[in-house]
Design a protein around this motif. Sequence first.
Motif, PDB file in Angstrom:
ATOM      1  N   TRP A  70       4.524  -2.087   0.318  1.00 21.54           N
ATOM      2  CA  TRP A  70       3.707  -2.299   1.510  1.00 21.54           C
ATOM      3  C   TRP A  70       3.778  -3.764   1.938  1.00 21.54           C
ATOM      4  N   LYS A 242      -3.937   6.000   0.381  1.00 20.49           N
ATOM      5  CA  LYS A 242      -2.578   6.528   0.598  1.00 20.49           C
ATOM      6  C   LYS A 242      -2.403   7.859  -0.110  1.00 20.49           C
ATOM      7  N   SER A 277       0.703  -0.727   5.234  1.00 17.56           N
ATOM      8  CA  SER A 277       1.125   0.590   4.743  1.00 17.56           C
ATOM      9  C   SER A 277       1.546   1.522   5.868  1.00 17.56           C
TER      10      SER A 277
END
Length: 397
Positions: A70, A242, A277
């Motif tokens: 990320w 995530k 992200s």
Amino acid sequence: MYESLISGKRADLEKAMEHFKFELGKLRTGRANPSLVEDVMVDYYGSRTPLKQIAAINTPEPRQITIQPWDRGAISAIEGAIRESDLGINPVNDGILIRLSIPSLTEERRRDLVKVLNGKAEEGRIAVRNIREDAWKEIQDLEKKGDISGIAGLAYRSGDKTVFTPPRKLAADLNALPWPAHHLLDFGKYYLGITRAVTSSRAASVLTMRGCPYKCTFCSHHYGYGANLRKRAPADVVAEIKSLYDKYGIREIQFEDPSFTCDPGHVKEICRLIKKSGLKINWNCNVRANTSGEELFREMSEAGCRRVLLGVESGSQEMLDSMKKGVTLEQIRNTVRLAAKYKMRVNAAFILGTPGETFESARKTFDFAKELDPDYVMFSVYIPSVGGELFENLSAG
């Protein structure tokens, strides 16, 4: 008598089984599996961090793993950590992605795997047996002593008295704790209420810290979590989000922290990692008027914040001071202005009836609520809660 002991041993057994599964996941079997690398420790800005907390790990092909950090600045550190691990796989780094090709199994490798697997299984059996034997020994000791006063965190009756043992120590390192068992939830059965929801998407709750640094007299939050603020690493928070996004289709998050913005730097880093992200999520949180600022609200908006709950409590500065709220009416006005500027809906919460409240101060609160003109307003009547300063004062007479 044995509930606390059994609960603790059950947790130990679950940890042993999770460790066994984790060890199996690390075995290189000829097929790509994210668990092969997700717990590789990476030197991330001076902190040893599991790979799964700082990168997206995917298996686009049966024998290939791709790793996309990320933060692109971490790619060299990730490559080095994989080379230094015992995986025996050479990473290919193109500057954006790291690719790992999993070699097929040879007959010799298959025989080695069987030996390793048998060893792991025996380690698991030994761990379970030791936990079972320890539990039995502790039960026998309790029966002999007939005394549970040495067990922390209990409240029980002894004759006509209620006995409280010393509290258990609070978990100091929240990053060492596992995430909630999301796989046990049917997210289709849960949703955010109209006062919090921004969309009708699947939603989940995330906690980024425990504790609260403030001592509002009407609140008892610090009674359970303690005044000592303990924060999760922003990378761990975003890794959990995530996971919820990828595995369970979650598109909306409610941050459950009672004072999410008490540390603006912590919030800004979470926002930075959410943006890094590429997650397309909406979220809401609780904000403090005394920590609100232009940069903070801009970062929150860019990362997907669409609704904030602001504890206004009162339109009387005298009442706010008596509650030890630590905010001013002007700070509250500024927070509402910032939320409007960055297109965040505002839930404003007020409390009536704390000691010292008068008709005049209540009228000021009503007028202040109309002045702020939030999207949603909540008025609550004060009810003493155990652990709050007002409760203690009132119960003492």
